[in-house]
Design a protein around this motif. Structure first.
Motif, mmCIF file in Angstrom:
data_model
loop_
_atom_site.group_PDB
_atom_site.id
_atom_site.type_symbol
_atom_site.label_atom_id
_atom_site.label_comp_id
_atom_site.label_asym_id
_atom_site.label_seq_id
_atom_site.Cartn_x
_atom_site.Cartn_y
_atom_site.Cartn_z
ATOM 1 N N GLY A 698 -6.837 96.643 75.589
ATOM 2 C CA GLY A 698 -6.694 98.439 77.201
ATOM 3 C C GLY A 698 -6.710 99.902 75.793
ATOM 4 N N ARG A 699 -6.595 101.329 76.474
ATOM 5 C CA ARG A 699 -6.552 102.057 76.645
ATOM 6 C C ARG A 699 -6.272 102.528 76.541
ATOM 7 N N SER A 700 -5.667 103.449 75.777
ATOM 8 C CA SER A 700 -4.134 104.041 75.676
ATOM 9 C C SER A 700 -4.325 106.419 76.003
ATOM 10 N N PHE A 701 -3.863 106.887 76.999
ATOM 11 C CA PHE A 701 -4.569 108.346 76.330
ATOM 12 C C PHE A 701 -2.781 108.879 76.898
ATOM 13 N N TYR A 708 5.311 118.394 80.763
ATOM 14 C CA TYR A 708 5.219 116.941 81.059
ATOM 15 C C TYR A 708 4.833 115.916 79.680
ATOM 16 N N THR A 709 4.797 114.982 79.630
ATOM 17 C CA THR A 709 4.280 114.037 78.799
ATOM 18 C C THR A 709 3.990 112.847 80.133
ATOM 19 N N ASP A 710 2.546 112.593 79.552
ATOM 20 C CA ASP A 710 1.831 111.453 80.524
ATOM 21 C C ASP A 710 1.206 110.211 79.954
ATOM 22 N N LEU A 711 1.492 109.258 79.978
ATOM 23 C CA LEU A 711 1.045 107.955 79.483
ATOM 24 C C LEU A 711 -0.210 107.696 80.529
ATOM 25 N N PHE A 712 -1.873 107.636 79.950
ATOM 26 C CA PHE A 712 -2.199 106.794 80.991
ATOM 27 C C PHE A 712 -2.305 105.310 80.455
ATOM 28 N N VAL A 713 -2.845 104.149 80.853
ATOM 29 C CA VAL A 713 -3.090 103.137 80.166
ATOM 30 C C VAL A 713 -3.681 102.506 81.407
ATOM 31 N N PHE A 714 -5.652 101.797 80.190
ATOM 32 C CA PHE A 714 -6.449 101.036 81.234
ATOM 33 C C PHE A 714 -6.223 99.710 81.084
ATOM 34 N N ASN A 715 -6.029 98.590 81.257
ATOM 35 C CA ASN A 715 -6.187 97.617 80.708
ATOM 36 C C ASN A 715 -7.558 96.579 80.752
ATOM 37 N N TYR A 733 -4.847 100.208 85.734
ATOM 38 C CA TYR A 733 -4.857 101.629 86.118
ATOM 39 C C TYR A 733 -3.060 101.767 86.331
ATOM 40 N N SER A 734 -2.842 102.483 84.880
ATOM 41 C CA SER A 734 -1.212 102.974 85.127
ATOM 42 C C SER A 734 -1.336 103.735 84.202
ATOM 43 N N TRP A 735 -0.493 105.163 85.211
ATOM 44 C CA TRP A 735 0.015 105.985 84.743
ATOM 45 C C TRP A 735 1.317 106.237 85.108
ATOM 46 N N ALA A 736 1.901 106.998 84.382
ATOM 47 C CA ALA A 736 3.673 107.288 84.551
ATOM 48 C C ALA A 736 4.068 108.819 83.610
ATOM 49 N N ASP A 746 9.500 109.418 85.979
ATOM 50 C CA ASP A 746 10.142 109.305 86.513
ATOM 51 C C ASP A 746 9.127 109.701 87.427
ATOM 52 N N GLU A 747 8.025 108.648 87.171
ATOM 53 C CA GLU A 747 7.091 108.906 88.015
ATOM 54 C C GLU A 747 5.933 107.879 87.304
ATOM 55 N N PHE A 748 5.491 106.521 88.962
ATOM 56 C CA PHE A 748 4.040 106.305 88.253
ATOM 57 C C PHE A 748 2.760 106.132 89.280
ATOM 58 N N ILE A 749 1.752 105.323 88.393
ATOM 59 C CA ILE A 749 0.830 105.486 90.356
ATOM 60 C C ILE A 749 0.381 103.876 89.026
ATOM 61 N N MET A 750 0.457 103.386 89.635
ATOM 62 C CA MET A 750 0.495 101.650 89.388
ATOM 63 C C MET A 750 -1.439 101.443 90.734
ATOM 64 N N ILE A 751 -2.886 100.670 90.154
ATOM 65 C CA ILE A 751 -3.338 100.519 90.910
ATOM 66 C C ILE A 751 -3.985 98.788 90.338
ATOM 67 N N GLU A 752 -4.156 98.306 91.074
ATOM 68 C CA GLU A 752 -4.203 96.564 90.935
ATOM 69 C C GLU A 752 -3.936 95.940 89.663
ATOM 70 N N GLY A 753 -2.922 95.363 90.562
ATOM 71 C CA GLY A 753 -2.099 94.865 89.968
ATOM 72 C C GLY A 753 -0.781 94.233 90.450
ATOM 73 N N ASP A 754 0.629 93.693 89.910
ATOM 74 C CA ASP A 754 1.570 93.208 90.708
ATOM 75 C C ASP A 754 2.737 93.813 90.198
ATOM 76 N N LYS A 755 2.575 93.628 88.829
ATOM 77 C CA LYS A 755 3.640 93.836 87.766
ATOM 78 C C LYS A 755 4.397 95.032 86.871
ATOM 79 N N LEU A 756 5.208 95.790 87.030
ATOM 80 C CA LEU A 756 6.165 97.158 86.411
ATOM 81 C C LEU A 756 6.903 96.315 85.567
ATOM 82 N N ARG A 757 7.347 96.396 84.515
ATOM 83 C CA ARG A 757 8.416 96.313 84.554
ATOM 84 C C ARG A 757 9.023 97.525 83.080
ATOM 85 N N VAL A 758 9.824 98.641 83.927
ATOM 86 C CA VAL A 758 11.172 99.501 82.773
ATOM 87 C C VAL A 758 11.997 99.018 82.275
#
Length: 795
Positions: A698-701, A708-715, A733-736, A746-758
């Motif tokens: 994918g792509r990560s920014f 803040y430090t945000d991480l956006f990941v496109f799968n 789509y994953s954003w943290a 501290d915060e996540f936005i997760m779109i179109e999927g099922d699994k998030l492991r922290v």
């Protein structure tokens, strides 16, 4: 040759869809033929009497004075409330709109000197003895020939018809009339009377360019009726002049009735003509024809509201300017109908009111934080009446009328203060009702209009909020005549100020090159391929090809919005291409835009960004971004870079100005992908830094901003796990977000999927049904998912 000559009529017949269309077009063609053989004449006094319903006059003679009295008696209860007491109207307008009162008087003084504002042309010199056939920009004078002999789109013999028609709408009579009411200065009345007489002298029935559009005839009729009320106390408007004008108004009514745009331009042309008939039928009830005009106008307006306004309130031609036109037409009709003693109960009334209210709702949601409205699609430049001197892209006055009509506290909130439109259409009592009404924010900030294809993303309703509009609708109904090649384009406001704009319209007729430029894809904030438009222009008001846009996803939530859509406008290329655009709005923060192009071919690409007038922006960071004091735009592609150019934008028909134009350009073969991050920058805050991180699958920014430090990941393959230093995810789509002091987001936005492991913990112990927003407090995760709220804990 005979076969060739027959081909064109046969082609036209193929386009005719019903017997009613054949009958209507045939009747109009026969009427034109009859007129050209025998040009209509102005009725004599005796013929005028024959056109009048004598029963309404009883034993009184039908003469100038009784016609005058009958008109004004009817207007006491049947015309807009501002005219019941002109002395009180003058005092109320001066006390409520003092600055505007001065502007009306100043503009009227200019008219006395021969200078008139037409469209975007200010103080255009037309002279004190106006030649009503002369187009003042080119000085071309239209010949006096039958109206049907003019070509609507040709400018060689007439000049710009928009300009000559705008002059002959006589809406400047309203300006003169307001100045007369405010001052009592008879110079304004004399100017009105002189111009009215000269127009009738120069424009015999059915002859000349000023009869060639039924809509223009309708607008002129309405202007005269308003002017009669404004100049009621003027010595210059004599009963004899009034009677002569009545003869012409009868001819106006007959012309509109016979040449309705039912199949020629069944849009605001038809509804504007219908409103003109309703004016004539209700304000001149003593004509035998009046009841037919009233009923015909009413029936058209009731019928067309369901055709021209989509179920979500969007006007069907994909033009915000014509949306406002439509709202103005229907608000004037609604008010006049409420005053009409002949208007009884109508079964269509409830659905009519609901549909009109939805049109005002759409206008409310399209209002930018600074009070302007994006000029998407064609900007006609004209107005129902010059009731206000506000900026051409400020529609809040019309919205204020809607707030009173429909008793809407949220529309009042967005409209702001009481407007001149409310005053002239509803009187001082309307202004008082507006002021007395409570105001509340609309129930939702973001809003999707799926029928019309507009999707609005916003933080909230403060004047300092952020907002984006994306267009995923059709080019427009009726051959796309007033739409643009704006598939998937965006308009943006940051911290309340408009940043990225639609370039506008500028012209219909000045030049084909300018017409096509302003409606091209390059003039919009979208992606272009090989320098081409997503839709290909035909003539002035149609297209050779039209891009078809398709919505894939629209999600609106408290913390984020997501839009996904595509269009097929570039399937026509030798190497076909499909453009997809997704936009993730992290509310109160920024937008992440992903553009992909699916193609097997090699193409040139450009992401286009048109900035509002006055915005200062430049390429910075060694070409890494575009930005100014209040914004940064970062774009990432496989290759390419920024270009700084100048281009035109237009916020009023007839006017264009230079404004910054930025393009991210690249070249590539096969499928292409671009990520653009648009960040509003706060005052006194360190500008953001955005970098791309290598990521397998994918792509990560990383976005560092405001502590803040945000991480956006496109799968690239949703459902497959992607590992990052902070979390593992199978979402598309994953954003943290992390604060600098914390080791876990501290915060996540997760779109179109099922699994998030922290930190070795699976956050979702059950499916989230598409998306979730998650907040962490210590070791607890609070989940707001599409299928409900719940909590989980770190192991």
């Amino acid at each position: 040759m005979a076969v060739e000559a027959m081909a064109k009529p046969l082609e036209k017949l193929k386009k005719i869809r019903s017997w009613d269309e054949i009958r209507t077009r045939g009747g109009q063609a026969f009427s034109v033929f009859r007129e050209q053989k025998r040009i209509p004449q102005v009725p004599t006094d005796w013929e005028l009497v024959e056109l009048i319903d004598a029963v309404q006059f009883g034993s009184a003679p039908i003469i100038s004075e009784t016609l005058w009295q009958k008109f004004y008696k009817n207007g006491e209860t049947g015309f807009f409330p501002a005219f019941t007491d002109l002395e009180q109207t003058s005092a109320s307008f001066r006390s409520t709109f003092a600055e505007s009162a001065d502007s009306f008087i100043e503009a009227a003084e200019e008219i006395l000197e021969g200078r008139i504002d037409l469209l975007a042309f200010k103080n255009l010199y037309v002279g004190t003895q106006i030649d009503w056939h002369r187009e003042p920009l080119s000085s071309k004078r239209s010949p006096l020939k039958h109206w049907k002999e003019f070509d609507d789109l040709e400018t060689g013999e007439t000049g710009n018809k928009k300009v000559i028609w705008e002059l002959n709408r006589h809406q400047h009579f309203f300006t003169l009339g307001v100045a007369f009411v405010l001052t009592g200065d008879e110079r304004f009345g004399a100017a009105f009377a002189d111009q009215l007489e000269s127009w009738m002298e120069q424009n015999p029935p059915a002859m000349g360019v000023n009869w060639s559009s039924s809509l223009e005839v309708s607008f002129r009729a309405m202007s005269w009726i308003w002017a009669f009320h404004l100049f009621r106390e003027s010595d210059s408007l004599t009963p004899d002049l009034f009677k002569r004008a009545l003869k012409y108004l009868y001819l106006h009514g007959r012309h509109i009735e016979q040449y309705l745009s039912k199949y020629y331009s069944p849009n605001t042309h038809l509804t504007g003509e219908a409103l003109g008939l309703y004016y004539l039928g209700t304000q001149l009830p003593f004509f035998k024809r009046s009841e037919r005009w009233r009923k015909l106008g009413e029936d058209i307006l009731f019928t067309e509201v369901m055709k021209q306004i989509h179920p979500d309130g969007v006007y069907f031609e994909q033009s915000t300017w014509y949306q406002r036109y439509t709202a103005d037409i229907y608000s004037q009709f609604s008010i006049l109908r409420s005053l009409d003693p002949e208007a009884g109960f109508d079964l269509r009334g409830q659905e009519f009111e609901e549909r009109v209210e939805l049109a005002f709702d759409h206008m409310m949601h399209m209002t930018m934080p600074d009070g302007t409205t994006p000029l998407i699609g064609d900007d006609d430049g004209g107005r129902m009446l010059p009731l206000t001197h506000t900026a051409s892209d400020d529609f809040r006055g019309t919205l204020g009328v809607g707030s009173v009509l429909f008793d809407r506290a949220d529309q009042k909130q967005v409209a702001g203060r009481a407007s001149e439109e409310i005053f002239w259409l509803m009187g001082a009592a309307g202004v008082a009702a507006f002021d007395a009404h409570a105001s509340t924010e609309p129930d939702v900030a973001s809003k999707g209009f799926k029928d019309g294809g507009y999707f609005v993303m916003r933080d909230g309703w403060d004047t300092t909020d952020n907002m984006l509009v994306v267009d995923c609708g059709e080019v427009g109904s009726l051959a796309g005549g007033h739409g643009h090649a704006d598939a998937l384009s965006i308009e943006v406001a940051v911290h309340g100020k408009t940043l990225l704009v639609d370039s506008g319209t500028y012209t219909y007729h000045e030049s084909r090159e300018m017409r096509d430029h302003f409606r091209s894809s390059m003039a919009h904030n979208s992606l272009t391929i090989d320098g081409l438009s997503s839709s290909v222009p035909g003539n002035t008001f149609n297209w050779k090809t039209e891009a078809r846009s398709e919505l894939k996803t629209w999600i609106q939530e408290d913390r984020f919005d997501l839009f996904e859509g595509s269009h097929d406008g570039y399937q026509r290329l030798e190497h076909p291409a499909t453009h997809h655009r997704s936009i993730l709005f992290v509310k109160n923060d920024y937008w992440i835009v992903r553009d992909t192009v699916e193609t097997l071919g090699e193409h040139e690409y450009a992401l286009n960004f048109h900035f509002a007038n006055g915005v200062k922006t430049a390429i910075g960071g060694d070409g890494g971004f575009v930005g100014g004091d209040d914004h940064r735009i970062f774009t990432f592609g496989d290759n390419g870079g920024w270009q700084h150019k100048e281009s035109w934008i237009s916020n009023n028909h007839g006017n264009k100005i230079n404004a910054p134009f930025m393009r991210f350009v690249s070249h590539g073969a096969g499928t292409q992908e671009f990520f653009t991050i648009i960040v509003p920058v706060g005052v006194g805050v360190e500008p953001p830094i955005v970098t791309e991180m290598p990521t397998r699958g994918g792509r990560s920014f990383v976005i560092k901003y405001n502590g803040y430090t945000d991480l956006f990941v496109f799968n690239d393959e949703p459902g497959q796990m992607i590992e990052t230093e902070l979390f593992a995810t199978d979402f598309k789509y994953s954003w943290a977000r992390m604060t600098d002091a914390d080791a876990l987001p501290d915060e996540f936005i997760m779109i179109e999927g099922d699994k998030l492991r922290v930190d070795m913990t699976d956050i979702f112990d059950e499916l989230v049904d598409g998306y979730a927003a998650v907040r962490r407090l210590g070791g607890e995760f609070y989940i707001n998912a599409a299928n409900g709220r719940r909590k989980t804990q770190l192991k």
